[in-house]
Design an enzyme around this catalytic site. Structure first.
Site, PDB file in Angstrom:
ATOM      1  N   GLY A  42       0.718  -1.332  -0.062  1.00 34.95           N
ATOM      2  CA  GLY A  42       0.028  -0.075  -0.012  1.00 34.95           C
ATOM      3  C   GLY A  42       0.834   1.374  -0.131  1.00 34.95           C
ATOM      4  O   GLY A  42       1.777   1.456  -0.638  1.00 34.95           O
ATOM      5  N   ILE A  43       0.363   2.476   0.632  1.00 29.96           N
ATOM      6  CA  ILE A  43       0.979   3.497   0.820  1.00 29.96           C
ATOM      7  C   ILE A  43       2.388   3.442   1.467  1.00 29.96           C
ATOM      8  O   ILE A  43       3.334   4.204   0.921  1.00 29.96           O
ATOM      9  CB  ILE A  43      -0.015   4.597   1.543  1.00 29.96           C
ATOM     10  N   TYR A 181     -12.022   5.534  13.516  1.00 30.58           N
ATOM     11  CA  TYR A 181     -10.897   5.974  12.484  1.00 30.58           C
ATOM     12  C   TYR A 181     -10.564   7.432  12.281  1.00 30.58           C
ATOM     13  O   TYR A 181      -9.473   7.806  12.270  1.00 30.58           O
ATOM     14  CB  TYR A 181     -11.138   5.286  11.226  1.00 30.58           C
ATOM     15  N   LYS A 185      -7.462  10.038  13.151  1.00 28.07           N
ATOM     16  CA  LYS A 185      -6.375  10.570  12.471  1.00 28.07           C
ATOM     17  C   LYS A 185      -6.487  12.206  12.702  1.00 28.07           C
ATOM     18  O   LYS A 185      -5.777  12.903  12.211  1.00 28.07           O
ATOM     19  CB  LYS A 185      -7.050  10.255  10.838  1.00 28.07           C
ATOM     20  N   VAL A 214      -7.250   6.160  -1.243  1.00 27.15           N
ATOM     21  CA  VAL A 214      -6.240   5.692  -2.034  1.00 27.15           C
ATOM     22  C   VAL A 214      -6.621   4.378  -2.482  1.00 27.15           C
ATOM     23  O   VAL A 214      -7.068   3.600  -1.644  1.00 27.15           O
ATOM     24  CB  VAL A 214      -5.155   5.884  -1.172  1.00 27.15           C
TER      25      VAL A 214
HETATM   26  N1  LIG Z   1      -6.048   3.766   1.739  1.00 29.78           N
HETATM   27  C1  LIG Z   1      -6.636   5.015   1.996  1.00 29.78           C
HETATM   28  O1  LIG Z   1      -7.666   5.249   1.355  1.00 29.78           O
HETATM   29  C2  LIG Z   1      -5.946   5.902   2.801  1.00 29.78           C
HETATM   30  C3  LIG Z   1      -6.417   7.113   2.915  1.00 29.78           C
HETATM   31  C4  LIG Z   1      -5.960   8.119   3.819  1.00 29.78           C
HETATM   32  C5  LIG Z   1      -4.999   7.718   4.811  1.00 29.78           C
HETATM   33  N2  LIG Z   1      -4.533   6.365   4.780  1.00 29.78           N
HETATM   34  C6  LIG Z   1      -3.635   5.687   5.793  1.00 29.78           C
HETATM   35  O2  LIG Z   1      -2.372   5.488   5.107  1.00 29.78           O
HETATM   36  C7  LIG Z   1      -1.805   4.343   5.931  1.00 29.78           C
HETATM   37  C8  LIG Z   1      -1.659   3.116   5.090  1.00 29.78           C
HETATM   38  O3  LIG Z   1      -2.849   2.722   4.415  1.00 29.78           O
HETATM   39  P1  LIG Z   1      -2.618   1.817   3.408  1.00 29.78           P
HETATM   40  O4  LIG Z   1      -3.926   1.945   2.320  1.00 29.78           O
HETATM   41  O5  LIG Z   1      -1.540   1.535   2.673  1.00 29.78           O
HETATM   42  O6  LIG Z   1      -3.107   0.222   4.127  1.00 29.78           O
HETATM   43  P2  LIG Z   1      -2.971  -1.285   3.788  1.00 29.78           P
HETATM   44  O7  LIG Z   1      -2.666  -1.397   2.229  1.00 29.78           O
HETATM   45  O8  LIG Z   1      -3.986  -1.786   4.578  1.00 29.78           O
HETATM   46  O9  LIG Z   1      -1.489  -1.574   4.326  1.00 29.78           O
HETATM   47  C9  LIG Z   1      -1.262  -1.560   5.721  1.00 29.78           C
HETATM   48  C10 LIG Z   1       0.218  -1.763   6.138  1.00 29.78           C
HETATM   49  O10 LIG Z   1       0.156  -1.640   7.746  1.00 29.78           O
HETATM   50  C11 LIG Z   1       0.702  -2.962   8.219  1.00 29.78           C
HETATM   51  N3  LIG Z   1      -0.017  -3.086   9.362  1.00 29.78           N
HETATM   52  C12 LIG Z   1      -1.050  -3.181   9.757  1.00 29.78           C
HETATM   53  N4  LIG Z   1      -1.314  -3.491  11.010  1.00 29.78           N
HETATM   54  C13 LIG Z   1      -0.247  -3.812  11.458  1.00 29.78           C
HETATM   55  C14 LIG Z   1       0.336  -3.726  12.956  1.00 29.78           C
HETATM   56  N5  LIG Z   1      -0.568  -4.106  13.857  1.00 29.78           N
HETATM   57  N6  LIG Z   1       1.762  -3.679  13.257  1.00 29.78           N
HETATM   58  C15 LIG Z   1       2.496  -3.510  12.053  1.00 29.78           C
HETATM   59  N7  LIG Z   1       2.131  -3.314  10.879  1.00 29.78           N
HETATM   60  C16 LIG Z   1       0.681  -3.302  10.703  1.00 29.78           C
HETATM   61  C17 LIG Z   1       0.287  -4.074   7.179  1.00 29.78           C
HETATM   62  O11 LIG Z   1       1.098  -5.102   7.075  1.00 29.78           O
HETATM   63  P3  LIG Z   1       0.854  -6.521   8.118  1.00 29.78           P
HETATM   64  O12 LIG Z   1      -0.677  -6.853   7.994  1.00 29.78           O
HETATM   65  O13 LIG Z   1       1.623  -7.601   7.448  1.00 29.78           O
HETATM   66  O14 LIG Z   1       1.019  -6.048   9.488  1.00 29.78           O
HETATM   67  C18 LIG Z   1       0.467  -3.120   5.744  1.00 29.78           C
HETATM   68  O15 LIG Z   1       2.030  -3.217   5.632  1.00 29.78           O
HETATM   69  C19 LIG Z   1      -2.695   4.204   7.035  1.00 29.78           C
HETATM   70  O16 LIG Z   1      -2.372   4.832   8.335  1.00 29.78           O
HETATM   71  C20 LIG Z   1      -3.975   4.866   6.699  1.00 29.78           C
HETATM   72  O17 LIG Z   1      -5.101   5.165   7.687  1.00 29.78           O
HETATM   73  C21 LIG Z   1      -5.092   5.426   3.784  1.00 29.78           C
END
Ligand SMILES: NC(=O)c1ccc[n+]([C@@H]2O[C@H](COP(=O)([O-])OP(=O)(O)OC[C@H]3O[C@@H](n4cnc5c(N)ncnc54)[C@H](OP(=O)(O)O)[C@@H]3O)[C@@H](O)[C@H]2O)c1
Length: 289
Positions: A42-43, A181, A185, A214
Site C-alpha cells: 500500500g502507501i 478511524y 486521524k 487511495v
Molecule cells: N487507503 C486509503 O484510502 C487511505 C487514505 C488516507 C489515509 N490512509 C492511511 O494510510 C496508511 C496506510 O494505509 P494503506 O491504505 O496503505 O493500508 P494497507 O494497504 O492496509 O497497508 C497497511 C500496512 O500496515 C501494516 N500493518 C497493519 N497492522 C499492523 C500492525 N499491527 N503492526 C505492524 N504493521 C501493521 C500492514 O502489514 P501487515 O498486515 O503484514 O502487518 C501493511 O503493511 C494508514 O495509516 C491509513 O490510515 C489510507
C-alpha cells in the site's frame, strides 16, 4: 540548483540548532536508516520506494514476514539501497526495544520515521467489537505517538531527519460510520502540527501526509468496500500519494494534502459548519446493504 535550494532550506530549518559535539559523537560511524511502518504494501511500500529512489537505506516494519521480504527484495533490486525488515506487531508490548535492537544489530540509527501503519473500522460505533476499537487506538494513535516520542529527541540532537506521520482527509471532520478511524486521524494531525511548531528551526522535519481515498486493500480490510464513498470518490494511486508525501517531507511542509481536488475538500471540511458536512460524510461512509 536543486542542491543549492535544499542546502539553503536546511540552513533555514536549522536556524535555532546548536551542535552538541559530545552528543553528536554517539552517532559517528553509524548508518542512518528510514524506518517505514506498514512498509510491506500500500502507501507504506510506495513511501519506502520514494525514500529508496533518493538513496536512503530502509528498515521496513509490518507483521507478515513474507510480504516484507518481497517488498525488500523489490526495492533493493530497483534502487540498490540496503533494506532491512522487522516482522513486528506494533500494538504489542516492547515495540521500541525491538526496533532499537535491530538498529543496534545493523549499527544504525533512526534518521527518519515514517509512521504509516494504520487500520480502519467501518460501521456504527456501538456495533464495533471492543477489541477491534482497542487495536485501532493502539496502532493508529499509541504506536505512532510512542515512536515519535522515542526517536524525535535524537533527531533534535543531530539537527536533521524527521518524522512523517500519515493522517487522512478524514482527520479534518468527524466521520459517522467510521467514527474511531476519523477521530484517530484527527489526533495524528493535531499531534504532528503541534510538534512541528515546537521543533521549528531545530533542523528536524515533522510532517503530516493527509491523503483522500487511495487505491489499496485498506477499505476492503475494514469492511468498507460497499460504502458509498467507494463509488462516488475516485481513489488516488498509492504511488502518486507517496510521491507527494516525499516531496512535502523534503520541503518540510507541515501538512501535505496530495491531489488537485483534495486540498479544496480539506478546506471545505474546515470552514463549512459541521451541521452541514457531518451528515454528508455519514452518508458517504455508510455501507450499502
Ligand atoms: N487507503 C486509503 O484510502 C487511505 C487514505 C488516507 C489515509 N490512509 C492511511 O494510510 C496508511 C496506510 O494505509 P494503506 O491504505 O496503505 O493500508 P494497507 O494497504 O492496509 O497497508 C497497511 C500496512 O500496515 C501494516 N500493518 C497493519 N497492522 C499492523 C500492525 N499491527 N503492526 C505492524 N504493521 C501493521 C500492514 O502489514 P501487515 O498486515 O503484514 O502487518 C501493511 O503493511 C494508514 O495509516 C491509513 O490510515 C489510507
Amino acid at each position: 540548483m536543486t542542491n543549492f535550494f535544499m542546502r539553503a532550506l536546511q540552513s533555514w530549518r536549522r536556524r535555532w540548532w546548536r551542535p552538541d559535539p559530545a552528543a553528536l559523537a554517539a552517532y559517528a560511524g553509524l548508518r542512518p536508516l528510514v524506518i517505514v511502518t506498514g512498509g510491506s504494501e500500500g502507501i507504506g511500500l510506495e513511501l519506502a520506494r520514494q525514500f529508496a529512489l533518493h538513496g536512503h537505506d530502509l528498515l521496513l516494519i509490518a507483521r507478515r514476514r513474507e510480504l516484507l521480504d518481497q517488498a525488500a527484495a523489490r526495492i533493493k533490486a530497483e534502487t540498490g539501497v540496503d533494506v532491512f525488515v522487522l516482522a513486528l506487531d506494533l500494538t504489542s508490548p516492547g515495540v521500541v526495544e525491538a526496533i532499537d535492537a535491530v538498529l543496534a544489530a545493523h549499527r544504525a540509527y533512526a534518521d527518519v520515521v515514517v509512521n504509516n501503519a494504520g487500520i480502519g473500522l467501518s460501521g456504527p460505533f456501538h456495533e464495533l467489537a471492543p477489541e477491534d476499537v482497542q487495536r485501532l487506538v493502539d496502532l493508529n494513535i499509541a504506536a505512532l505517538t510512542r515512536l515519535t516520542r522515542h526517536y524525535l529527541p535524537a533527531m533534535r540532537t543531530r539537527g536533521q531527519g524527521g518524522i512523517l506521520n500519515v493522517g487522512s482527509l478524514g482527520g479534518y471532520i468527524p466521520g459517522p460510520n467510521q467514527a474511531v478511524y476519523y477521530a484517530s486521524k484527527a489526533y495524528v494531525q493535531s499531534l504532528t502540527e503541534a510538534v512541528a511548531a515546537e521543533t521549528a528551526g531545530e533542523g528536524v522535519r515533522v510532517c503530516a501526509l493527509v491523503p483522500g481515498p487511495v487505491d489499496t486493500k485498506f477499505h476492503e480490510r475494514m469492511g468498507a468496500e460497499t460504502a458509498f464513498y467507494r463509488t462516488f470518490i475516485p481513489p488516488t494511486s498509492a504511488q502518486a500519494v507517496a510521491r507527494a508525501g516525499y516531496r512535502g517531507y523534503r520541503l518540510g511542509w507541515r501538512v501535505t494534502v496530495p491531489g488537485l481536488v483534495n486540498p479544496f475538500l480539506a478546506l471545505a471540511m474546515r470552514i463549512l459548519p459541521h451541521r452541514i458536512v457531518i451528515p454528508i460524510v455519514g452518508v458517504l461512509l455508510q455501507q450499502r446493504r
